[in-house]
Scaffold this motif. Structure first.
Motif, PDB file in Angstrom:
ATOM      1  N   UNK A 158       0.668  -1.148   0.023  1.00 11.89           N
ATOM      2  CA  UNK A 158      -0.187  -0.023   0.019  1.00 11.89           C
ATOM      3  C   UNK A 158       0.773   1.191  -0.033  1.00 11.89           C
ATOM      4  N   UNK A 159       1.829   1.396   0.834  1.00  8.94           N
ATOM      5  CA  UNK A 159       2.709   2.473   0.845  1.00  8.94           C
ATOM      6  C   UNK A 159       3.421   2.679  -0.472  1.00  8.94           C
ATOM      7  N   UNK A 160       4.006   1.797  -1.079  1.00 13.32           N
ATOM      8  CA  UNK A 160       4.652   1.891  -2.409  1.00 13.32           C
ATOM      9  C   UNK A 160       3.484   2.219  -3.335  1.00 13.32           C
ATOM     10  N   UNK A 161       2.395   2.047  -3.514  1.00 12.18           N
ATOM     11  CA  UNK A 161       1.529   2.325  -4.576  1.00 12.18           C
ATOM     12  C   UNK A 161       0.974   3.892  -4.243  1.00 12.18           C
ATOM     13  N   UNK A 162       0.717   4.174  -2.891  1.00 12.58           N
ATOM     14  CA  UNK A 162       0.359   5.446  -2.548  1.00 12.58           C
ATOM     15  C   UNK A 162       1.587   6.431  -2.804  1.00 12.58           C
ATOM     16  N   UNK A 163       2.504   5.860  -2.562  1.00 11.24           N
ATOM     17  CA  UNK A 163       3.830   6.808  -2.655  1.00 11.24           C
ATOM     18  C   UNK A 163       3.843   7.297  -4.220  1.00 11.24           C
ATOM     19  N   UNK A 164       3.706   6.041  -5.266  1.00 12.71           N
ATOM     20  CA  UNK A 164       3.670   6.270  -6.742  1.00 12.71           C
ATOM     21  C   UNK A 164       2.633   7.084  -7.183  1.00 12.71           C
ATOM     22  N   UNK A 165       1.410   7.170  -6.558  1.00 15.50           N
ATOM     23  CA  UNK A 165       0.404   7.918  -7.013  1.00 15.50           C
ATOM     24  C   UNK A 165       0.537   9.386  -6.651  1.00 15.50           C
ATOM     25  N   UNK A 166       1.427   9.548  -5.302  1.00 20.04           N
ATOM     26  CA  UNK A 166       1.564  10.707  -5.024  1.00 20.04           C
ATOM     27  C   UNK A 166       2.566  11.612  -6.064  1.00 20.04           C
ATOM     28  N   UNK A 167       3.610  10.801  -6.158  1.00 16.48           N
ATOM     29  CA  UNK A 167       4.557  11.413  -7.070  1.00 16.48           C
ATOM     30  C   UNK A 167       4.188  11.913  -8.550  1.00 16.48           C
ATOM     31  N   UNK A 168       3.040  10.852  -9.123  1.00 19.30           N
ATOM     32  CA  UNK A 168       2.403  11.381 -10.281  1.00 19.30           C
ATOM     33  C   UNK A 168       1.750  12.524 -10.310  1.00 19.30           C
ATOM     34  N   UNK A 169       0.964  12.634  -9.049  1.00 19.52           N
ATOM     35  CA  UNK A 169       0.089  13.863  -8.908  1.00 19.52           C
ATOM     36  C   UNK A 169       0.954  15.088  -8.757  1.00 19.52           C
ATOM     37  N   UNK A 170       1.888  15.089  -8.327  1.00 18.98           N
ATOM     38  CA  UNK A 170       2.888  16.163  -8.013  1.00 18.98           C
ATOM     39  C   UNK A 170       3.661  16.440  -9.216  1.00 18.98           C
ATOM     40  N   UNK A 171       3.972  15.716 -10.038  1.00 19.17           N
ATOM     41  CA  UNK A 171       4.477  15.851 -11.284  1.00 19.17           C
ATOM     42  C   UNK A 171       3.379  16.545 -12.394  1.00 19.17           C
ATOM     43  N   UNK A 172       2.378  16.188 -12.122  1.00 16.96           N
ATOM     44  CA  UNK A 172       1.356  16.736 -12.906  1.00 16.96           C
ATOM     45  C   UNK A 172       0.824  18.052 -12.499  1.00 16.96           C
ATOM     46  N   UNK A 173       1.036  18.244 -11.192  1.00 18.25           N
ATOM     47  CA  UNK A 173       1.046  19.684 -10.755  1.00 18.25           C
ATOM     48  C   UNK A 173       1.893  20.719 -11.162  1.00 18.25           C
TER      49      UNK A 173
END
Length: 347
Positions: A158-173
């Motif tokens: 779960x931690x790895x998946x959430x981390x990946x999602x947040x990184x993508x969200x930040x890069x899109x920001x």
């Protein structure tokens, strides 16, 4: 004359601080020299940030300051991961987030507001920042709620998946704010005289100042264990406040300098932008890095840490979302920071 004093003081104090560290002088001497060096380096960093902002705009200048500052924190955090010190690392991440939102932004608004009755920055940007801060809370809160029903392996996944999602969200920001909607999120350009250095020199000095702050912060943090033991301070307080104040708030003191020049857009980008970068990018990256060390750090923070981050986000969102600030709003942020500091000290 002022610039020569700043540069000379920084060079001398940095050399003396390095000698004290590597020759293992008295801990108090190391602490004092490192603290003095950080003060000089913070002033140098603020001047470099202001010069970069003259060429690149307040937002990009502030973003570069926050990024270089967090890069130093990232390097120190990797060593904590290597030693498996996850609790101290999470506490320091918490401290970095609340320190920027409450201490750095609070001081910026207070001191800038004492000089200028009302300071404005892009209202649309303020609204987006508020939404991103809420996202950070959601991303940390949800795993903490459901972790009790997960196995250690599921928690790591779960931690790895959430981390990946947040990184993508930040890069899109970054894509959204720096490319597709940069004009809508830009502040009105307010120039104050000629820049101190050329564009190239400004960037070089920004990198150099950040590196010096990173080195000196690490030296100073290394003295904290012995000093804090004398006062019986808790590991949570040391990680969330002392390390965060020294290693993070000092390097972002450029935000205060920008606010006092009526460049609140840059100050907000440094303070709020840095907190968002830590929550949505640095912390997730550290989780992924820990995976490659063979011991994945989970994304589950303690109740104390979550509460601290939540109240910091709540008050910051309330104050900043209208795109204008006054000195008393800075006082409110600082009051919350002091309250949290007292509670963390007593825990």
């Amino acid at each position: 004359m002022k610039a020569k004093f700043l540069h000379g003081g920084l060079a001398i104090s940095f050399v003396l601080s390095g000698i004290a560290h590597y020759t293992h002088m008295n801990t108090i001497v190391q602490f004092v020299l490192s603290a003095i060096t950080i003060l000089f380096a913070a002033g140098f960093l603020g001047k470099a940030t202001e010069s970069v902002a003259h060429y690149a705009g307040d937002r990009l200048g502030g973003f570069l300051n926050a990024t270089f500052g967090n890069a130093a924190e990232l390097i120190i955090a990797i060593f904590l991961i290597k030693d498996g010190l996850f609790d101290i690392l999470k506490a320091s991440l918490t401290g970095a987030i609340i320190g920027n939102l409450l201490l750095v932004l609070g001081l910026s608004i207070l001191l800038g507001g004492l000089k200028f009755k009302e300071q404005k920055f892009n209202k649309t940007l303020a609204s987006h920042n508020a939404s991103l801060m809420v996202l950070a809370i959601v991303a940390l809160f949800i795993p903490a709620v459901f972790v009790k029903d997960l196995t250690p392996k599921e928690t790591s996944s779960m931690s790895m998946i959430v981390a990946g999602i947040l990184i993508v969200a930040y890069l899109l920001w970054l894509l959204f704010s720096m490319v597709t909607h940069k004009n809508e999120l830009a502040d009105e350009v307010v120039q104050h005289g000629e820049p101190a250095w050329s564009k190239r020199t400004s960037i070089i000095f920004l990198v150099l100042a950040t590196a010096m702050v990173g080195f000196t912060s690490e030296w100073l943090v290394g003295t904290l264990e012995e000093i804090t033991h004398r006062f019986g301070l808790s590991e949570l307080f040391v990680g969330a406040f002392l390390i965060a104040i020294i290693g993070n708030a000092a390097e972002h003191s450029a935000a205060v300098m920008m606010a006092m020049k009526n460049k609140m857009g840059a100050a907000v980008e440094i303070a709020v932008g840095s907190s968002l970068q830590i929550a949505l990018f640095v912390a997730p990256v550290l989780i992924i890095i820990s995976f490659f060390f063979g011991n994945t750090m989970d994304i589950v923070f303690t109740t104390y840490e979550l509460a601290a981050i939540a109240v910091a986000v709540l008050i910051t969102k309330s104050i900043s979302q209208d795109g204008s600030t006054s000195w008393y709003e800075g006082v409110l942020l600082l009051v919350v920071y002091v309250i949290l500091g007292i509670v963390f000290y007593l825990v």
